[in-house]
Design an enzyme around this catalytic site. Structure first.
Site, PDB file in Angstrom:
ATOM      1  N   GLY A 164      -8.498 -21.978  71.781  1.00  0.00           N
ATOM      2  CA  GLY A 164      -9.055 -21.261  72.913  1.00  0.00           C
ATOM      3  C   GLY A 164      -9.920 -20.083  72.489  1.00  0.00           C
ATOM      4  O   GLY A 164     -10.060 -19.116  73.226  1.00  0.00           O
ATOM      5  N   GLY A 165     -10.472 -20.150  71.274  1.00  0.00           N
ATOM      6  CA  GLY A 165     -11.416 -19.128  70.833  1.00  0.00           C
ATOM      7  C   GLY A 165     -10.785 -17.996  70.037  1.00  0.00           C
ATOM      8  O   GLY A 165     -11.478 -17.132  69.525  1.00  0.00           O
ATOM      9  N   GLU A 200     -15.075 -25.884  59.689  1.00  0.00           N
ATOM     10  CA  GLU A 200     -15.873 -26.909  60.366  1.00  0.00           C
ATOM     11  C   GLU A 200     -17.348 -26.564  60.292  1.00  0.00           C
ATOM     12  O   GLU A 200     -17.719 -25.392  60.225  1.00  0.00           O
ATOM     13  CB  GLU A 200     -15.489 -26.993  61.856  1.00  0.00           C
ATOM     14  N   LYS A 201     -18.178 -27.579  60.362  1.00  0.00           N
ATOM     15  CA  LYS A 201     -19.600 -27.388  60.598  1.00  0.00           C
ATOM     16  C   LYS A 201     -19.729 -26.659  61.936  1.00  0.00           C
ATOM     17  O   LYS A 201     -19.043 -27.011  62.901  1.00  0.00           O
ATOM     18  CB  LYS A 201     -20.282 -28.758  60.682  1.00  0.00           C
ATOM     19  N   GLU A 287      -9.913 -29.669  70.230  1.00  0.00           N
ATOM     20  CA  GLU A 287      -8.507 -29.345  70.515  1.00  0.00           C
ATOM     21  C   GLU A 287      -7.979 -30.256  71.606  1.00  0.00           C
ATOM     22  O   GLU A 287      -8.759 -30.792  72.381  1.00  0.00           O
ATOM     23  CB  GLU A 287      -8.386 -27.895  71.034  1.00  0.00           C
ATOM     24  N   ASN A 289      -5.232 -30.012  74.855  1.00  0.00           N
ATOM     25  CA  ASN A 289      -4.317 -29.204  75.660  1.00  0.00           C
ATOM     26  C   ASN A 289      -3.267 -30.122  76.275  1.00  0.00           C
ATOM     27  O   ASN A 289      -3.605 -31.105  76.911  1.00  0.00           O
ATOM     28  CB  ASN A 289      -5.068 -28.483  76.771  1.00  0.00           C
ATOM     29  N   ARG A 291      -1.196 -29.695  78.736  1.00  0.00           N
ATOM     30  CA  ARG A 291      -0.733 -29.172  80.026  1.00  0.00           C
ATOM     31  C   ARG A 291      -1.685 -29.615  81.131  1.00  0.00           C
ATOM     32  O   ARG A 291      -2.753 -30.146  80.864  1.00  0.00           O
ATOM     33  CB  ARG A 291      -0.742 -27.644  79.989  1.00  0.00           C
TER      34      ARG A 291
HETATM   35  C1  MV4 Z   1     -16.677 -24.428  67.758  1.00  0.00           C
HETATM   36  C2  MV4 Z   1     -17.972 -23.972  68.087  1.00  0.00           C
HETATM   37  C3  MV4 Z   1     -19.026 -24.425  67.312  1.00  0.00           C
HETATM   38  N1  MV4 Z   1     -18.791 -25.248  66.267  1.00  0.00           N
HETATM   39  N2  MV4 Z   1     -16.494 -25.239  66.707  1.00  0.00           N
HETATM   40  C4  MV4 Z   1     -14.321 -21.848  71.020  1.00  0.00           C
HETATM   41  C5  MV4 Z   1     -13.037 -22.142  71.687  1.00  0.00           C
HETATM   42  C6  MV4 Z   1     -12.380 -23.191  70.887  1.00  0.00           C
HETATM   43  N3  MV4 Z   1     -11.735 -24.129  71.756  1.00  0.00           N
HETATM   44  C7  MV4 Z   1     -13.459 -23.823  70.098  1.00  0.00           C
HETATM   45  N4  MV4 Z   1     -14.598 -22.972  70.197  1.00  0.00           N
HETATM   46  C8  MV4 Z   1     -15.743 -23.256  69.535  1.00  0.00           C
HETATM   47  N5  MV4 Z   1     -15.605 -24.081  68.467  1.00  0.00           N
HETATM   48  C9  MV4 Z   1     -17.540 -25.639  65.989  1.00  0.00           C
HETATM   49  N6  MV4 Z   1     -17.330 -26.440  64.944  1.00  0.00           N
HETATM   50  C10 MV4 Z   1     -18.138 -23.143  69.193  1.00  0.00           C
HETATM   51  C11 MV4 Z   1     -17.005 -22.771  69.936  1.00  0.00           C
HETATM   52  C12 MV4 Z   1     -17.285 -21.926  71.074  1.00  0.00           C
HETATM   53  C13 MV4 Z   1     -17.065 -22.381  72.385  1.00  0.00           C
HETATM   54  C14 MV4 Z   1     -16.528 -23.643  72.644  1.00  0.00           C
HETATM   55  C15 MV4 Z   1     -16.331 -24.088  73.915  1.00  0.00           C
HETATM   56  C16 MV4 Z   1     -16.660 -23.270  74.991  1.00  0.00           C
HETATM   57  C17 MV4 Z   1     -17.188 -22.028  74.771  1.00  0.00           C
HETATM   58  C18 MV4 Z   1     -17.390 -21.565  73.480  1.00  0.00           C
HETATM   59  C19 MV4 Z   1     -17.949 -20.303  73.264  1.00  0.00           C
HETATM   60  C20 MV4 Z   1     -18.126 -19.869  71.988  1.00  0.00           C
HETATM   61  C21 MV4 Z   1     -17.799 -20.670  70.889  1.00  0.00           C
END
Ligand code: MV4
Length: 449
Positions: A164-165, A200-201, A287, A289, A291
């Site tokens: 969740g960030g 991760e990339k 990920e 979830n 729930r």
């Molecule tokens: C990332 C990404 C870019 N590349 N993974 C943020 C929450 C978590 N669930 C995963 N997240 C991210 N993972 C890779 N490899 C960018 C985010 C991300 C993000 C993801 C979904 C919704 C909003 C976001 C805001 C900032 C960063």
């Protein structure tokens, strides 16, 4: 069949579960903190029991108190809602020891998906496409350098116990890697007591697309298409829709089947969400979830199914009430989350509601525990309502949302309502042309917040 269930939650989601139970002829027990004695879930449930002081840690998160409430009232099962104890494997295990049914997945599945490295390994083995990255944990900086050079920059370092960030660090180039790696580790250690990280990339402009899945725990599972939840601020979703405006029917069927097969394979029970980043036509798992999610009503809207009813049914050992072929998408649904927050900084704004009026009419659903005269306590999260609209297509849903927002009255406190009026005037929102960074950039330009 359950005669009585306990809802280990508060607010709109507690009402949501009480409503499903009542339609099924099941009695409901509300639990509440001393700060929530006047809350709507306490009034709406068949019974209510106080489980502790205002602080969540001592009430809604207190496993012993929740179990005691269950034993005192004779409830046979617990629905956790979202947040609080909903993804707590130790809680689910404790319920097993007390012969109380958890309305949700097994402790094992919660544990697997709670550890992001294990979740990714599991999904990869099950044929779900994942973001390119390290094979499992990265033990030290030297390994991180090799892995990052191999994947190519930019890379993102994530804490395995995060999600969740939380516990994520971006490294745009090799010179940012050491700091990102050590910070992610330290944050994992201090926030979750686990310093394991993976790499991760980094995807630069993806959408957040999540697939709703549902299993019966006996090897059968379906998907209920996807939601696009890209409009977020600081990892809090503010606007969600289904189906995703960027996903065509063929793509939906393909990723949907991959997800349904994956959860069928592990005998997953109940509702789950498989989260992806979607960029240039490709899905990358991030990920899962385990729930029911806040935004589940948009899925209910387009499929006409009651997901909470299904959760209760399968927890009782019954089959799901639909097969994949029964599930057809009708129209388009959008949800906006209305928070008790003051713009432009989204600062929490609890207080007394001097007037509340929910919008209505065709295709409008308002899930809220507010009422006129209610005082929002300062101890919990700021969500005060979800406005969900359904239309025959996206355009109709947007017009309906604008109309319904105009009918909503919440007086006495500041809310995020004005944000949605402004967002609906934006071409990117009107056309569905946005990614995960669009909202924060828009807020910077338009609110300066
Ligand atoms: C990332 C990404 C870019 N590349 N993974 C943020 C929450 C978590 N669930 C995963 N997240 C991210 N993972 C890779 N490899 C960018 C985010 C991300 C993000 C993801 C979904 C919704 C909003 C976001 C805001 C900032 C960063």
């Amino acid at each position: 069949m359950f005669e009585k269930i306990l809802i280990a939650n508060r607010g709109e989601i507690a009402l949501r579960v009480i409503r499903a139970a009542r339609e099924m002829g099941i009695k409901s027990v509300a639990v509440h903190s001393t700060a929530d004695a006047d809350a709507m879930h306490v009034r709406m449930a068949d019974e209510a029991i106080c489980i502790g002081p205002p602080s969540s840690t001592d009430s809604y998160l207190n496993v012993a108190s929740v179990i005691a409430a269950c034993e005192v009232t004779g409830a046979q099962a617990i629905h956790p809602g979202y947040g609080f104890l909903s993804e707590n494997a130790n809680f689910v295990q404790a319920l097993e020891d007390h012969d109380i049914t958890f309305i949700g997945p097994t402790a094992e599945h919660i544990r697997i998906m709670g550890d992001k490295i294990t979740a990714k390994e599991t999904m990869k083995k099950l044929g779900v496409p994942c973001v390119p990255g390290s094979d499992g944990g990265v033990p030290d900086y030297e390994t991180a350098q090799k892995v990052a050079a191999d994947i190519g920059y930019p890379v993102i370092i994530k804490a395995t116990a995060g999600g969740g960030g939380r516990g994520m660090k971006l490294a745009k180039s090799a010179k940012e890697l050491e700091n990102a790696f050590r910070t992610a580790r330290a944050e994992g250690k201090s926030a979750f007591g686990n310093d394991e990280v993976y790499i991760e990339k980094y995807l630069g402009k993806p959408r957040h697309i999540e697939v709703q899945v549902f299993g019966d725990g006996k090897g059968n599972a379906v998907h209920l298409a996807e939601r696009d939840c890209s409009l977020q601020r600081r990892h809090q979703k503010v606007f969600e829709e289904a189906p995703g405006p960027a996903i065509d029917a063929e793509t939906r069927a393909r990723i949907g089947k991959i997800c349904a097969d994956a959860v069928a394979n592990i005998n997953y029970i109940g509702a789950g969400t498989i989260e992806f980043l979607f960029e240039d036509g490709e899905f990358f798992f991030i990920e899962m979830n385990t729930r029911l999610q806040v935004e589940h009503p948009v899925t209910e809207g387009i499929f006409g199914v009651d997901l909470v009813r299904e959760q209760i049914r399968v927890a009782e050992g019954n089959p799901m009430s639909f097969t994949q072929d029964d599930l057809q998408i009708h129209g388009h649904a959008i949800e906006v989350r209305i928070n008790a927050e003051k713009l432009p900084n989204f600062s929490p704004c609890p207080g007394k509601i001097t007037a509340f009026h929910a919008p209505g009419g065709l295709g409008v659903r308002m899930d809220s525990a507010l009422y006129t005269g209610y005082s929002i306590p300062p101890y919990y999260d700021s969500l005060i309502g979800k406005l969900i609209v359904h239309g025959r297509d996206r355009e109709e849903a947007l017009a309906r949302l604008k109309r319904a927002l105009g009918e909503l009255i919440v007086d006495g406190i500041d809310t995020t309502l004005p944000l949605f009026h402004a967002l609906l005037d934006e071409p990117a929102v009107q056309t569905g042309n946005y990614d995960i960074h669009w909202l924060e950039k828009w807020l910077e330009t338009n609110l300066g917040g």
